[in-house]
Design an enzyme around this catalytic site. Sequence first.
Site, PDB file in Angstrom:
ATOM      1  N   GLY A  68     -57.245  12.226   4.480  1.00 45.93           N
ATOM      2  CA  GLY A  68     -58.274  12.893   3.939  1.00 45.93           C
ATOM      3  C   GLY A  68     -59.326  13.400   5.054  1.00 45.93           C
ATOM      4  O   GLY A  68     -59.940  14.347   5.087  1.00 45.93           O
ATOM      5  N   THR A  78     -52.229  17.653   2.040  1.00 44.10           N
ATOM      6  CA  THR A  78     -51.875  16.059   1.872  1.00 44.10           C
ATOM      7  C   THR A  78     -52.000  15.360   3.378  1.00 44.10           C
ATOM      8  O   THR A  78     -51.737  16.117   4.368  1.00 44.10           O
ATOM      9  CB  THR A  78     -50.548  16.163   1.350  1.00 44.10           C
ATOM     10  OG1 THR A  78     -50.451  14.431   1.248  1.00 44.10           O
ATOM     11  CG2 THR A  78     -49.344  16.497   1.941  1.00 44.10           C
ATOM     12  N   SER A 112     -62.112  11.681  -1.443  1.00 40.91           N
ATOM     13  CA  SER A 112     -60.781  12.017  -0.954  1.00 40.91           C
ATOM     14  C   SER A 112     -61.032  13.641  -0.908  1.00 40.91           C
ATOM     15  O   SER A 112     -61.757  14.355  -1.615  1.00 40.91           O
ATOM     16  CB  SER A 112     -59.753  12.033  -2.035  1.00 40.91           C
ATOM     17  OG  SER A 112     -58.660  12.715  -1.728  1.00 40.91           O
ATOM     18  N   THR A 129     -49.936  11.644  -2.794  1.00 44.38           N
ATOM     19  CA  THR A 129     -50.424  12.955  -3.263  1.00 44.38           C
ATOM     20  C   THR A 129     -49.590  13.982  -3.586  1.00 44.38           C
ATOM     21  O   THR A 129     -48.312  14.186  -2.970  1.00 44.38           O
ATOM     22  CB  THR A 129     -51.545  13.507  -2.061  1.00 44.38           C
ATOM     23  OG1 THR A 129     -52.565  12.597  -1.949  1.00 44.38           O
ATOM     24  CG2 THR A 129     -52.185  14.856  -2.436  1.00 44.38           C
TER      25      THR A 129
HETATM   26  N1  ASP Z   1     -55.467  13.208   1.174  1.00 44.47           N
HETATM   27  C1  ASP Z   1     -55.340  12.091   0.348  1.00 44.47           C
HETATM   28  C2  ASP Z   1     -56.668  11.444   0.650  1.00 44.47           C
HETATM   29  O1  ASP Z   1     -57.071  11.341   1.820  1.00 44.47           O
HETATM   30  C3  ASP Z   1     -54.169  11.275   0.639  1.00 44.47           C
HETATM   31  C4  ASP Z   1     -52.985  12.003   0.758  1.00 44.47           C
HETATM   32  O2  ASP Z   1     -52.886  12.983   0.798  1.00 44.47           O
HETATM   33  O3  ASP Z   1     -51.932  11.235   0.456  1.00 44.47           O
HETATM   34  O4  ASP Z   1     -57.399  10.906  -0.226  1.00 44.47           O
END
Ligand code: ASP
Length: 318
Positions: free
Chosen positions: A232, A229, A210, A180
């Site tokens: 999620g 990030t 997400s 992300t």
């Molecule tokens: N937050 C993102 C998700 O859960 C993933 C990430 O931040 O790497 O989709």
Amino acid sequence: MKLQVQPKLIIHGGAGSSLHGKGGLEAVRQSLYTVVEEIYALLLSGATASVAVVQGCQMLEDDPRFNAGTGSVLQSDGQIRMSASLMDGTSRRFSGVINVSRVKNPIELVQFLQNSPDRVLSDYGAAELARELQVPSYNGLTELRLQEWMQERHDNFKSTMAGVVAEPELVESSNAGRGTIGVVALDAYGRLATGTSTGGKGFERIGRVSDSAMPAGNYATSQAAVSCTGIGEDIIDECLAPRIVVRVTDGMSLKDAMQRSFAEADKNQRDFGAIALDANGAIAWGKTSEILLAAYHNGEKLGDTLELPIETDIGCIE
Ligand code: ASP
């Protein structure tokens, strides 16, 4: 041009567990610094925070190292579905796309949606919009992400998330991490904006939504802006971005708002990170995960969070 305020910028390329090889780390630093330098120069030339955020997100989406746009992780069925959002703190307007496929830059669709009566579109609607705007069809699949998915399939999808960045050594070790990207900017007129874009957490069920396309993961007012990030579901459960932003809007300093929000998250055993700016120009980051890949420009110099001790939870430059 005369600056009314000193622009500030912080970006991230994900959060997760340790980055193994130093080679990977230096390459990631270089990628992040290239974006910070270019986008900071854009802010100095008078670009609005929203424009700078969109352009920064685009550059990070185009870097195959990060889990957004080109280099997005694959979902359980081997498909790429991307999500992104933009919030302009001045207009207080949020727009987003959820699980869109076959476009190069999801953030471009999100930028278009800022001025649309329907501001968050999911898979089918987002695909229709891309078709209407004549966005060319694009396949963001990279060899490393394919290898990573094949390895996971071989191991029966036991990892909870995909690799934090696409580096060969990380793919081989199949280390659970995050991806992300996010960009938060304060422009020369004192306006804030934040954008976040992701390929998701990797190996997820079809249809999983997400946080990156929800206010929970990306939120701004005229007082503060935050991009998140990490896992999620943890970000949604803490309602992390608005939690920090509302605290600042209610009068808490950004540093205190981060400290309090991350102390609570730690207690709840959450696994994530966030970057933030406030209207006074404070730059902050926080994490409960081992690492957060963030870099910033405070008007004087570039800095990053790549080699901080694992136990460091928050940082703030006021
Ligand atoms: N937050 C993102 C998700 O859960 C993933 C990430 O931040 O790497 O989709």
